[in-house]
Design an enzyme around this catalytic site. Structure first.
Site, mmCIF file in Angstrom:
data_model
loop_
_atom_site.group_PDB
_atom_site.id
_atom_site.type_symbol
_atom_site.label_atom_id
_atom_site.label_comp_id
_atom_site.label_asym_id
_atom_site.label_seq_id
_atom_site.Cartn_x
_atom_site.Cartn_y
_atom_site.Cartn_z
ATOM 1 N N ARG A 162 -22.133 49.083 -2.103
ATOM 2 C CA ARG A 162 -21.813 50.140 -1.142
ATOM 3 C C ARG A 162 -20.314 50.444 -1.214
ATOM 4 N NH1 ARG A 162 -21.658 50.036 5.462
ATOM 5 N NH2 ARG A 162 -21.308 52.281 5.727
ATOM 6 N N HIS A 163 -19.974 51.709 -0.985
ATOM 7 C CA HIS A 163 -18.572 52.138 -1.013
ATOM 8 C C HIS A 163 -17.716 51.374 0.004
ATOM 9 C CE1 HIS A 163 -18.915 54.216 2.866
ATOM 10 N NE2 HIS A 163 -20.121 54.565 2.447
ATOM 11 N N GLY A 164 -16.405 51.478 -0.129
ATOM 12 C CA GLY A 164 -15.480 50.845 0.801
ATOM 13 C C GLY A 164 -15.409 51.571 2.137
ATOM 14 N N GLN A 176 -12.378 56.446 6.687
ATOM 15 C CA GLN A 176 -11.805 56.829 7.978
ATOM 16 C C GLN A 176 -12.915 57.104 8.995
ATOM 17 O OE1 GLN A 176 -8.725 56.730 8.800
ATOM 18 N NE2 GLN A 176 -7.596 56.703 6.878
ATOM 19 N N ASN A 182 -15.984 55.853 8.952
ATOM 20 C CA ASN A 182 -16.585 54.571 9.315
ATOM 21 C C ASN A 182 -15.829 53.980 10.498
ATOM 22 O OD1 ASN A 182 -17.302 53.450 5.927
ATOM 23 N ND2 ASN A 182 -18.667 54.412 7.387
ATOM 24 N N GLN A 225 -21.631 59.812 8.736
ATOM 25 C CA GLN A 225 -21.082 60.591 7.633
ATOM 26 C C GLN A 225 -22.148 61.374 6.887
ATOM 27 O OE1 GLN A 225 -17.398 58.602 5.623
ATOM 28 N NE2 GLN A 225 -18.888 56.990 5.993
ATOM 29 N N ARG A 267 -16.241 59.194 -1.504
ATOM 30 C CA ARG A 267 -15.972 57.803 -1.145
ATOM 31 C C ARG A 267 -16.610 56.831 -2.132
ATOM 32 N NH1 ARG A 267 -19.563 60.109 2.575
ATOM 33 N NH2 ARG A 267 -21.472 58.954 3.142
ATOM 34 N N GLU A 287 -25.837 59.529 -0.056
ATOM 35 C CA GLU A 287 -26.275 59.028 1.242
ATOM 36 C C GLU A 287 -27.353 59.931 1.837
ATOM 37 O OE1 GLU A 287 -27.136 56.880 3.072
ATOM 38 O OE2 GLU A 287 -25.421 56.109 4.217
ATOM 39 N N GLY A 297 -25.038 53.013 2.468
ATOM 40 C CA GLY A 297 -25.844 52.084 3.244
ATOM 41 C C GLY A 297 -27.299 52.459 3.401
#
Length: 220
Positions: free
Chosen positions: A7-9, A12, A14, A20, A57, A81, A156
């Site tokens: 999963r991406h890091g 902002q 998040n 998102q 992202r 996503e 996610g």
């Protein structure tokens, strides 16, 4: 073949506890640091392909994870996503403006089999179908070269769809543990017929303490 799904890091949005979906937000300093630590944890693995969702992202995370590997990042929109339609870019408080939207919001996180996609949103079934398309592609790749190792950077809710499909579970089980935390690593072993889950959302390389807010599905 081995498929490593990351999963991406942290972004902002998040941090602001905003849904998102297919909107985008830059990585935070923490998100970049998470990706750098994960790069070190995966440094011993020789990836033949690096794939990312088409969202910024994920692409930024993939660039960090593939630094120094000399691999072109392959963009796959199927790994994006889940689309939340008119909910995208909103907080829980902005979404839950009446009884109907509140019930549907909590259904999404707590009783996904009862969730009704809002305007412009995807259903869980549609996201699972996209996950299947990724696995079908990997099975074909495994048939051609069973020793292939692939890194996929995604999101996610989409990774949850991959897990649900691989385990053969029902939509009611969509949010079963473990959590898909930022930069967690899920490993599948795939051949032309089978998908085996080897590592499920491992985040031991990050050494972070996370608290899950059950009623909203957010991490803090």
């Amino acid at each position: 073949m081995e498929l490593y799904v990351v999963r991406h890091g942290e972004t902002q949005l998040n941090r602001q506890k905003v849904l998102q979906g297919t909107t985008d937000s830059p990585l935070t300093e923490k998100g970049i640091s998470q990706a750098q630590r994960t790069t070190q944890a995966l440094s011993h693995i020789k990836f033949d392909q690096v794939i990312s969702s088409n969202l910024g992202r994920a692409i930024h995370t993939a660039k960090i994870l593939s630094e120094g590997r000399g691999k072109e990042i392959i963009i796959d929109e199927n790994a994006a996503e889940m689309n939340f339609g008119v909910w995208q870019g909103r907080t829980k408080e902005e979404i839950c403006v009446d009884e109907e939207s509140t019930q549907n919001y909590f259904a999404y996180f707590q009783s996904p089999e009862k969730y009704k996609p809002c305007e412009g949103a995807e259903s869980f079934e549609e996201v699972i179908e996209r996950a299947k398309s990724i696995f079908d592609r990997m099975k074909k790749l495994a048939k051609e070269n069973p020793d292939t190792k692939v890194l996929l950077v995604s999101h996610g809710a989409f990774i949850k769809a991959m897990l649900l499909y691989a385990k053969g579970n029902e939509i009611k089980d969509y949010w079963n543990e473990p959590l898909i935390t930022n930069l967690s690593v899920t490993l599948f072993e795939i051949d032309e017929e089978n998908i085996r889950l080897i590592k499920d959302a491992d985040q031991s390389h990050l050494d972070e303490q996370l608290v899950y807010v059950q009623e909203s599905g957010y991490l803090r």
